[in-house]
Design a protein around this motif. Structure first.
Motif, short mmCIF file in Angstrom:
data_model
loop_
_atom_site.label_atom_id
_atom_site.label_comp_id
_atom_site.label_asym_id
_atom_site.label_seq_id
_atom_site.Cartn_x
_atom_site.Cartn_y
_atom_site.Cartn_z
N MET A 71 0.80 -1.22 0.00
CA MET A 71 0.00 0.00 0.00
C MET A 71 0.84 1.27 0.00
SD MET A 71 -0.11 -0.92 3.63
CE MET A 71 -1.61 -1.77 3.72
N LEU A 72 2.01 1.27 0.63
CA LEU A 72 2.82 2.48 0.62
C LEU A 72 3.58 2.64 -0.70
CD1 LEU A 72 4.08 2.72 4.30
CD2 LEU A 72 2.03 3.68 3.23
N GLU A 73 3.86 1.56 -1.38
CA GLU A 73 4.44 1.66 -2.74
C GLU A 73 3.40 2.27 -3.68
OE1 GLU A 73 7.63 1.24 -3.77
OE2 GLU A 73 7.88 1.09 -1.59
N VAL A 74 2.16 1.84 -3.54
CA VAL A 74 1.08 2.40 -4.36
C VAL A 74 0.92 3.89 -4.03
CG1 VAL A 74 -1.40 2.32 -4.84
CG2 VAL A 74 -0.10 0.19 -4.62
N VAL A 121 -10.89 5.74 4.35
CA VAL A 121 -9.62 5.55 5.03
C VAL A 121 -8.65 4.98 4.01
CG1 VAL A 121 -8.41 4.36 6.90
CG2 VAL A 121 -10.80 5.09 7.21
N ARG A 122 -7.49 5.65 3.86
CA ARG A 122 -6.55 5.24 2.81
C ARG A 122 -5.16 4.95 3.38
NH1 ARG A 122 -8.62 7.04 -2.27
NH2 ARG A 122 -7.09 5.63 -3.12
N ARG A 123 -4.59 3.86 2.94
CA ARG A 123 -3.19 3.53 3.14
C ARG A 123 -2.73 3.53 4.59
NH1 ARG A 123 -4.41 2.17 -1.52
NH2 ARG A 123 -3.91 3.45 -3.30
N LEU A 124 -3.54 2.99 5.50
CA LEU A 124 -3.12 2.88 6.89
C LEU A 124 -2.03 1.83 7.00
CD1 LEU A 124 -3.35 3.34 9.94
CD2 LEU A 124 -5.18 1.64 9.97
N TYR A 125 -0.90 2.25 7.57
CA TYR A 125 0.18 1.31 7.84
C TYR A 125 0.91 1.75 9.10
CZ TYR A 125 4.01 -1.90 7.61
OH TYR A 125 4.89 -2.90 7.94
N TRP A 183 1.47 9.43 -5.53
CA TRP A 183 1.98 10.74 -5.13
C TRP A 183 2.83 11.34 -6.24
CZ3 TRP A 183 1.09 13.21 -0.43
CH2 TRP A 183 1.83 14.37 -0.22
N HIS A 184 3.78 10.56 -6.75
CA HIS A 184 4.69 11.07 -7.79
C HIS A 184 3.97 11.35 -9.10
CE1 HIS A 184 8.20 11.02 -5.33
NE2 HIS A 184 8.05 9.74 -5.06
N GLN A 185 2.89 10.63 -9.37
CA GLN A 185 2.10 10.88 -10.58
C GLN A 185 1.10 12.01 -10.37
OE1 GLN A 185 0.33 7.11 -11.46
NE2 GLN A 185 2.29 6.14 -11.95
N GLY A 186 0.96 12.47 -9.14
CA GLY A 186 0.00 13.53 -8.83
C GLY A 186 -1.43 13.04 -8.71
N ALA A 187 -1.62 11.72 -8.67
CA ALA A 187 -2.97 11.16 -8.62
C ALA A 187 -3.58 11.25 -7.22
CB ALA A 187 -2.95 9.70 -9.06
N LEU A 188 -2.74 11.26 -6.18
CA LEU A 188 -3.22 11.31 -4.81
C LEU A 188 -2.21 12.05 -3.96
CD1 LEU A 188 -5.37 10.50 -2.75
CD2 LEU A 188 -4.17 8.35 -2.44
#
Length: 141
Positions: free
Chosen positions: A21-24, A72-76, A29-34
């Protein structure tokens, strides 16, 4: 805005734990999608001292087109910091922000290994809902 300092180490721990999930998140992030910088969005970082030990985001649920619900997104949480209340604190921060933004409820798609955690945080199984395993009603902010 940048990903929090220590993100690379946290992402490496997630990969070693079999979680992508953190790789995604890094790719999005780098693509500006989220970037967690839109209306009703936020990214929360948990630290112990200077070490980043957890991360969790809030966005509008992109899987629901007919209602405005938080997601809730990308909880780690770093493996070494688990069972110390970090995940619960991150979810509480997301809930507070979501309620303050006017979301009536939150949804999440969690792996089976996290079902008990979300249920202990007050989420219920989201039976019959698309793209979600759990949901929680929120009190108005």
């Amino acid at each position: 805005m940048q990903l929090p300092e220590g993100f690379a180490e946290l992402a490496a721990d997630a990969l070693a734990d079999g979680q992508r999930m953190l790789e995604v998140l890094r790719e999005d992030w780098h693509q500006g999608a989220l970037r967690f910088d839109g209306w009703g969005e936020a990214l929360f970082a948990a630290r112990i001292g200077s070490a980043l030990v957890g991360l969790c985001g809030l966005t509008r649920d992109p899987y629901l087109k007919t209602e405005t619900v938080g997601r809730v997104r990308r909880l780690y949480v770093l493996r070494a910091a688990r069972r110390a209340g970090v995940g619960r604190a991150l979810v509480a921060a997301v809930e507070g922000e979501a309620s303050g933004s006017g979301y009536p409820r939150l949804r999440v798609r969690a792996p089976a290994s996290a079902f008990a955690f979300y249920e202990s945080c007050g989420f219920l199984r989201a039976v019959g809902e698309p793209a979600a395993t759990h949901a929680r009603m929120l009190a108005p902010g």
